[in-house]
Design a protein around this motif. Structure first.
Motif, PDB file in Angstrom:
ATOM      1  N   GLY A 181       4.086  -2.213  -4.369  1.00  0.00           N
ATOM      2  CA  GLY A 181       3.223  -1.787  -3.436  1.00  0.00           C
ATOM      3  C   GLY A 181       3.820  -2.050  -1.840  1.00  0.00           C
ATOM      4  O   GLY A 181       3.096  -2.113  -0.991  1.00  0.00           O
ATOM      5  N   GLN A 182       5.059  -2.755  -1.833  1.00  0.00           N
ATOM      6  CA  GLN A 182       5.810  -3.396  -0.672  1.00  0.00           C
ATOM      7  C   GLN A 182       6.803  -2.536   0.037  1.00  0.00           C
ATOM      8  O   GLN A 182       7.242  -1.373  -0.695  1.00  0.00           O
ATOM      9  CB  GLN A 182       6.539  -4.429  -1.283  1.00  0.00           C
ATOM     10  CG  GLN A 182       5.758  -5.663  -1.949  1.00  0.00           C
ATOM     11  CD  GLN A 182       4.321  -5.918  -1.169  1.00  0.00           C
ATOM     12  OE1 GLN A 182       4.578  -6.540  -0.108  1.00  0.00           O
ATOM     13  NE2 GLN A 182       3.421  -5.750  -1.985  1.00  0.00           N
ATOM     14  N   ASN A 189       7.695   0.878  -4.641  1.00  0.00           N
ATOM     15  CA  ASN A 189       7.936   0.243  -3.537  1.00  0.00           C
ATOM     16  C   ASN A 189       8.744   1.251  -2.623  1.00  0.00           C
ATOM     17  O   ASN A 189       9.215   2.188  -2.905  1.00  0.00           O
ATOM     18  CB  ASN A 189       8.999  -0.989  -3.677  1.00  0.00           C
ATOM     19  CG  ASN A 189       8.174  -2.052  -4.383  1.00  0.00           C
ATOM     20  OD1 ASN A 189       7.207  -2.822  -3.878  1.00  0.00           O
ATOM     21  ND2 ASN A 189       8.369  -2.128  -5.921  1.00  0.00           N
ATOM     22  N   SER A 219       1.987   5.372   2.421  1.00  0.00           N
ATOM     23  CA  SER A 219       0.683   5.264   1.853  1.00  0.00           C
ATOM     24  C   SER A 219       0.574   5.734   0.411  1.00  0.00           C
ATOM     25  O   SER A 219      -0.114   5.213  -0.421  1.00  0.00           O
ATOM     26  CB  SER A 219      -0.297   6.125   2.692  1.00  0.00           C
ATOM     27  OG  SER A 219      -0.400   5.549   4.039  1.00  0.00           O
ATOM     28  N   ARG A 274       1.460   2.882  -1.962  1.00  0.00           N
ATOM     29  CA  ARG A 274       0.496   1.807  -2.190  1.00  0.00           C
ATOM     30  C   ARG A 274      -0.636   2.305  -3.145  1.00  0.00           C
ATOM     31  O   ARG A 274      -0.914   1.581  -4.023  1.00  0.00           O
ATOM     32  CB  ARG A 274      -0.157   1.588  -0.722  1.00  0.00           C
ATOM     33  CG  ARG A 274       0.916   0.724   0.204  1.00  0.00           C
ATOM     34  CD  ARG A 274       0.357   0.659   1.540  1.00  0.00           C
ATOM     35  NE  ARG A 274       0.913  -0.417   2.390  1.00  0.00           N
ATOM     36  CZ  ARG A 274       0.834  -0.528   3.667  1.00  0.00           C
ATOM     37  NH1 ARG A 274      -0.088   0.434   4.296  1.00  0.00           N
ATOM     38  NH2 ARG A 274       1.461  -1.157   4.405  1.00  0.00           N
TER      39      ARG A 274
END
Length: 242
Positions: free
Chosen positions: A230-231, A172, A155, A158
């Motif tokens: 963000g992956q 990431n 979290s 992200r």
């Protein structure tokens, strides 16, 4: 080495002295980075010893001092928040002591290290932050606290990906499935029924190796991976698909 020593990108790997962290640190050295390892134990591998910092990453003040020192000395552009312990327990047996310990080590250290090393990345307009999460974020028995910490890392990643994108910094996660580490074999003895069942359930029919996770981290750290942020990349032998 791929570039001149003075211009070498510097990478920090927390928990880099053993297991997956060691494999990540060695791979990043191969990729041409100068790698600084932060761990409670000294690295076993010679090439990692010169730039190793011995620190209990669950100790906020000690961690803060070490990374402040590093930030002053090196313009770090790669940070791998890898450190983590498991403390398996069913819900009823999960203790608040373990909750605090895992949150401090697995999550808080990532926040402290990232905050300290961020100014240099922002100043350079580039950077790569990689979290070592886990397949357990999708659910696994006896992992209440561990999965909570790994979900927290995911979290945060992200959120950071959105906040840091304008600075050319990507964030990431790698999420390993069953990897053959000393911790894994401790929880699942090699000749046990449980270990056999785990391997039988892996579509690729083998345990993952620490180097498999290092490959994914290397990919995210690459300068050419700048449009990916963000992956979460599952390194799981296909376990998360079925």
């Amino acid at each position: 080495m791929s570039h001149e020593y003075s211009q070498q990108d510097v990478a920090v790997v927390t928990g880099g002295a053993r297991n997956i962290g060691q494999a990540i640190a060695l791979r990043l050295q191969q990729d041409g980075y100068r790698v600084l390892v932060l761990d409670i134990v000294e690295p076993e591998v010679d090439s990692l010893q010169a730039d190793a910092y011995q620190v209990d990453l669950a100790d906020a003040e000690a961690t803060r001092q070490i990374v402040a020192d590093i930030a002053e000395r090196y313009p770090v552009t790669r940070l791998i928040n890898n450190v983590g312990i498991v403390a398996p327990a069913l819900l009823e047996e999960a203790t608040l002591e373990d909750f605090d310990k895992l949150m401090q080590l697995n999550v808080r250290s990532a926040l402290i290290c990232t905050q300290a090393l961020l100014p240099a990345m922002k100043a350079q307009g580039r950077g790569r932050i990689v979290m070592n999460a886990s397949r357990v974020v999708l659910g696994k028995e006896a992992r209440t606290i561990y999965s909570a910490t790994k979900g927290a890392l995911q979290s945060m990643a992200r959120t950071w990906a959105l906040e840091l994108a304008e600075h050319g910094i990507t964030v990431n996660c790698v999420a390993p499935g069953p990897i053959a580490t000393s911790a894994f074999w401790q929880n699942n003895p090699p000749d046990s029924e449980r270990a056999r069942r785990i391997i039988d359930n892996i579509p690729l029919q083998r345990m993952g190796q620490p180097e498999d996770v290092a490959q994914a981290v290397s990919f995210f750290c690459d300068e050419r991976s700048g449009f990916i942020t963000g992956q979460t990349l599952y390194v799981c032998g296909g376990v998360t698909v079925g």
